[in-house]
Motif scaffolding. Structure first.
Motif, PDB file in Angstrom:
ATOM      1  N   ARG A  88      34.111  -9.425 -13.289  1.00  0.00           N
ATOM      2  CA  ARG A  88      33.655 -10.780 -12.934  1.00  0.00           C
ATOM      3  C   ARG A  88      32.383 -11.122 -13.699  1.00  0.00           C
ATOM      4  O   ARG A  88      31.689 -10.247 -14.201  1.00  0.00           O
ATOM      5  CB  ARG A  88      33.395 -10.894 -11.439  1.00  0.00           C
ATOM      6  CG  ARG A  88      32.236 -10.046 -10.971  1.00  0.00           C
ATOM      7  CD  ARG A  88      32.130  -9.981  -9.440  1.00  0.00           C
ATOM      8  NE  ARG A  88      31.133  -9.008  -9.092  1.00  0.00           N
ATOM      9  CZ  ARG A  88      29.880  -9.298  -8.739  1.00  0.00           C
ATOM     10  NH1 ARG A  88      29.502 -10.551  -8.647  1.00  0.00           N
ATOM     11  NH2 ARG A  88      29.028  -8.343  -8.447  1.00  0.00           N
ATOM     12  N   VAL A  89      32.106 -12.416 -13.760  1.00  0.00           N
ATOM     13  CA  VAL A  89      30.824 -12.904 -14.252  1.00  0.00           C
ATOM     14  C   VAL A  89      29.851 -12.798 -13.085  1.00  0.00           C
ATOM     15  O   VAL A  89      30.148 -13.250 -11.978  1.00  0.00           O
ATOM     16  CB  VAL A  89      30.925 -14.374 -14.731  1.00  0.00           C
ATOM     17  CG1 VAL A  89      29.545 -14.946 -15.020  1.00  0.00           C
ATOM     18  CG2 VAL A  89      31.823 -14.483 -15.948  1.00  0.00           C
ATOM     19  N   THR A  90      28.695 -12.176 -13.338  1.00  0.00           N
ATOM     20  CA  THR A  90      27.709 -12.038 -12.267  1.00  0.00           C
ATOM     21  C   THR A  90      26.564 -13.033 -12.382  1.00  0.00           C
ATOM     22  O   THR A  90      25.851 -13.256 -11.412  1.00  0.00           O
ATOM     23  CB  THR A  90      27.122 -10.610 -12.243  1.00  0.00           C
ATOM     24  OG1 THR A  90      26.486 -10.350 -13.485  1.00  0.00           O
ATOM     25  CG2 THR A  90      28.221  -9.586 -11.978  1.00  0.00           C
ATOM     26  N   LEU A 109      21.389 -17.337 -24.540  1.00  0.00           N
ATOM     27  CA  LEU A 109      22.040 -17.806 -23.325  1.00  0.00           C
ATOM     28  C   LEU A 109      22.967 -16.663 -22.917  1.00  0.00           C
ATOM     29  O   LEU A 109      23.963 -16.404 -23.581  1.00  0.00           O
ATOM     30  CB  LEU A 109      22.846 -19.080 -23.574  1.00  0.00           C
ATOM     31  CG  LEU A 109      23.703 -19.515 -22.386  1.00  0.00           C
ATOM     32  CD1 LEU A 109      22.825 -19.893 -21.202  1.00  0.00           C
ATOM     33  CD2 LEU A 109      24.600 -20.657 -22.772  1.00  0.00           C
ATOM     34  N   ASP A 110      22.602 -15.959 -21.863  1.00  0.00           N
ATOM     35  CA  ASP A 110      23.269 -14.710 -21.499  1.00  0.00           C
ATOM     36  C   ASP A 110      24.279 -14.897 -20.380  1.00  0.00           C
ATOM     37  O   ASP A 110      23.955 -15.452 -19.332  1.00  0.00           O
ATOM     38  CB  ASP A 110      22.217 -13.689 -21.069  1.00  0.00           C
ATOM     39  CG  ASP A 110      22.822 -12.336 -20.813  1.00  0.00           C
ATOM     40  OD1 ASP A 110      23.388 -11.756 -21.764  1.00  0.00           O
ATOM     41  OD2 ASP A 110      22.745 -11.860 -19.665  1.00  0.00           O
ATOM     42  N   ILE A 111      25.493 -14.424 -20.633  1.00  0.00           N
ATOM     43  CA  ILE A 111      26.528 -14.371 -19.607  1.00  0.00           C
ATOM     44  C   ILE A 111      26.647 -12.907 -19.212  1.00  0.00           C
ATOM     45  O   ILE A 111      27.033 -12.068 -20.033  1.00  0.00           O
ATOM     46  CB  ILE A 111      27.880 -14.900 -20.131  1.00  0.00           C
ATOM     47  CG1 ILE A 111      27.717 -16.314 -20.682  1.00  0.00           C
ATOM     48  CG2 ILE A 111      28.934 -14.844 -19.021  1.00  0.00           C
ATOM     49  CD1 ILE A 111      28.903 -16.791 -21.491  1.00  0.00           C
ATOM     50  N   ALA A 112      26.246 -12.600 -17.976  1.00  0.00           N
ATOM     51  CA  ALA A 112      26.258 -11.216 -17.506  1.00  0.00           C
ATOM     52  C   ALA A 112      27.586 -10.923 -16.811  1.00  0.00           C
ATOM     53  O   ALA A 112      28.076 -11.724 -16.016  1.00  0.00           O
ATOM     54  CB  ALA A 112      25.103 -10.966 -16.549  1.00  0.00           C
ATOM     55  N   PHE A 113      28.162  -9.762 -17.138  1.00  0.00           N
ATOM     56  CA  PHE A 113      29.439  -9.335 -16.583  1.00  0.00           C
ATOM     57  C   PHE A 113      29.310  -8.003 -15.859  1.00  0.00           C
ATOM     58  O   PHE A 113      28.555  -7.128 -16.287  1.00  0.00           O
ATOM     59  CB  PHE A 113      30.466  -9.099 -17.710  1.00  0.00           C
ATOM     60  CG  PHE A 113      31.039 -10.341 -18.296  1.00  0.00           C
ATOM     61  CD1 PHE A 113      32.235 -10.860 -17.820  1.00  0.00           C
ATOM     62  CD2 PHE A 113      30.404 -10.987 -19.339  1.00  0.00           C
ATOM     63  CE1 PHE A 113      32.779 -12.001 -18.377  1.00  0.00           C
ATOM     64  CE2 PHE A 113      30.939 -12.127 -19.895  1.00  0.00           C
ATOM     65  CZ  PHE A 113      32.129 -12.646 -19.410  1.00  0.00           C
ATOM     66  N   GLU A 114      30.078  -7.849 -14.796  1.00  0.00           N
ATOM     67  CA  GLU A 114      30.358  -6.536 -14.230  1.00  0.00           C
ATOM     68  C   GLU A 114      31.643  -6.068 -14.893  1.00  0.00           C
ATOM     69  O   GLU A 114      32.621  -6.820 -14.946  1.00  0.00           O
ATOM     70  CB  GLU A 114      30.551  -6.601 -12.718  1.00  0.00           C
ATOM     71  CG  GLU A 114      31.006  -5.288 -12.127  1.00  0.00           C
ATOM     72  CD  GLU A 114      31.429  -5.373 -10.669  1.00  0.00           C
ATOM     73  OE1 GLU A 114      31.919  -4.359 -10.150  1.00  0.00           O
ATOM     74  OE2 GLU A 114      31.294  -6.447 -10.059  1.00  0.00           O
TER      75      GLU A 114
END
Length: 166
Positions: A88-90, A109-114
């Motif tokens: 998922r995107v966290t 621009l950071d998209i953080a993922f688990e």
């Protein structure tokens, strides 16, 4: 992976001026051991950066046209030789301004993922990392990338909604 060619091309035109770049942070968690037994404390896959010696999650810049989830998987494989799958995107946030030793300025621009561990033994996969390994989430090595502590906390909150800073 070194600086992508499209960024090198842009730098020829704009010099060291600030670039806004889409990026991913991939927090790979391992909650079970190889036999499927739950670990007492989840482990996180970390890399030791070759440029400044700090430990952190795998992160990188998206290639033109690349899906963010695919970029997270690619970065993990390139930097650690571990296979993982996005869960998922966290969160989505500004990673802050970075000024590189050569004078280049970037803002990510950071998209953080688990991500969930699938297979592989951690090892440096490219020249961006000098070490890679699993660490208990409550015992992270130092020095550590400040923003990645937050990204790891987000990933540990199973089922939590994505965060959006305002």
């Amino acid at each position: 992976m070194p600086t992508p060619e499209y960024i090198k091309d842009l730098r020829q035109d704009i010099g060291h001026k600030e670039l806004l770049l889409p990026a991913v942070t991939a927090v790979v968690l391992r909650r079970d051991d190889d036999a499927g037994i739950p670990l007492p404390v989840p482990q996180v896959l970390l890399v030791k950066r070759s440029d400044d010696g700090r430990w952190g999650a795998t992160a990188g810049i998206l290639e033109p046209g690349e899906e963010p989830g695919a970029a997270a998987v690619r970065e993990v494989a390139e930097e650690t030789r571990v296979q993982a799958r996005p869960v998922r995107v966290t969160g989505v946030s500004d990673h802050g301004q970075v000024v590189y030793p050569n004078g280049d300025i970037c803002r990510f621009l950071d998209i953080a993922f688990e991500l969930e561990y699938v297979s592989g033994q951690p090892q440096p996969g490219d020249d961006e990392a000098t070490a890679a390994g699993w660490f208990p989430v409550d015992d992270l090595p130092e020095p550590f990338v400040k923003q990645h502590r937050e990204r790891i906390r987000w990933a540990l909150e199973t089922g939590a909604p994505a965060r959006f800073r305002q």
